[in-house]
Design a protein around this motif. Sequence first.
Motif, PDB file in Angstrom:
ATOM      1  N   GLN A 137      24.404  16.848  24.878  1.00  0.00           N
ATOM      2  CA  GLN A 137      24.896  17.270  23.565  1.00  0.00           C
ATOM      3  C   GLN A 137      24.899  16.107  22.590  1.00  0.00           C
ATOM      4  OE1 GLN A 137      28.683  18.828  24.840  1.00  0.00           O
ATOM      5  NE2 GLN A 137      27.978  20.956  24.731  1.00  0.00           N
ATOM      6  N   LEU A 138      25.264  14.927  23.057  1.00  0.00           N
ATOM      7  CA  LEU A 138      25.263  13.742  22.202  1.00  0.00           C
ATOM      8  C   LEU A 138      23.847  13.433  21.725  1.00  0.00           C
ATOM      9  CD1 LEU A 138      26.654  11.227  20.973  1.00  0.00           C
ATOM     10  CD2 LEU A 138      26.149  10.055  23.126  1.00  0.00           C
TER      11      LEU A 138
ATOM     12  N   THR B 292      22.497  15.241  18.570  1.00  0.00           N
ATOM     13  CA  THR B 292      23.206  15.143  17.291  1.00  0.00           C
ATOM     14  C   THR B 292      22.416  14.296  16.295  1.00  0.00           C
ATOM     15  OG1 THR B 292      24.463  13.182  17.947  1.00  0.00           O
ATOM     16  CG2 THR B 292      25.472  15.341  18.407  1.00  0.00           C
ATOM     17  N   THR B 293      22.677  14.515  15.020  1.00  0.00           N
ATOM     18  CA  THR B 293      22.006  13.726  13.984  1.00  0.00           C
ATOM     19  C   THR B 293      22.509  12.286  13.981  1.00  0.00           C
ATOM     20  OG1 THR B 293      23.608  14.469  12.326  1.00  0.00           O
ATOM     21  CG2 THR B 293      21.548  15.703  12.500  1.00  0.00           C
ATOM     22  N   ASP B 294      23.779  12.086  14.331  1.00  0.00           N
ATOM     23  CA  ASP B 294      24.326  10.723  14.397  1.00  0.00           C
ATOM     24  C   ASP B 294      23.576   9.885  15.431  1.00  0.00           C
ATOM     25  OD1 ASP B 294      26.225  11.250  12.457  1.00  0.00           O
ATOM     26  OD2 ASP B 294      27.787  11.749  13.902  1.00  0.00           O
ATOM     27  N   TYR B 295      23.273  10.478  16.564  1.00  0.00           N
ATOM     28  CA  TYR B 295      22.525   9.785  17.617  1.00  0.00           C
ATOM     29  C   TYR B 295      21.132   9.417  17.110  1.00  0.00           C
ATOM     30  CZ  TYR B 295      20.260   9.004  22.152  1.00  0.00           C
ATOM     31  OH  TYR B 295      19.552   8.466  23.201  1.00  0.00           O
TER      32      TYR B 295
END
Length: 77
Positions: free
Chosen positions: A5-6, A9-12
């Motif tokens: 899931q991490l 993400t767009t942050d990843y």
Amino acid sequence: MTREQLRITTDYAEAMDKIRKYTKGFQFTLYYSEIPKAKANALKILMNDCIKCGLVESISIGITIQGDIADETFRKL
């Protein structure tokens, strides 16, 4: 949140792109002990993925008396 899931993400993705743009030889230190545990765990996953991809190498690790990683220094390859 799981590792999978991490990773979606767009942050990843933004963090990976930022690390890719660092110049070769650039050194930086992440102070895991100074940030919330959940964010530190996410950073550890991100940096482990960067090591596996050959983007960075770990050159120094600071540990607490209890044996926890307090900080880690990386060099961009």
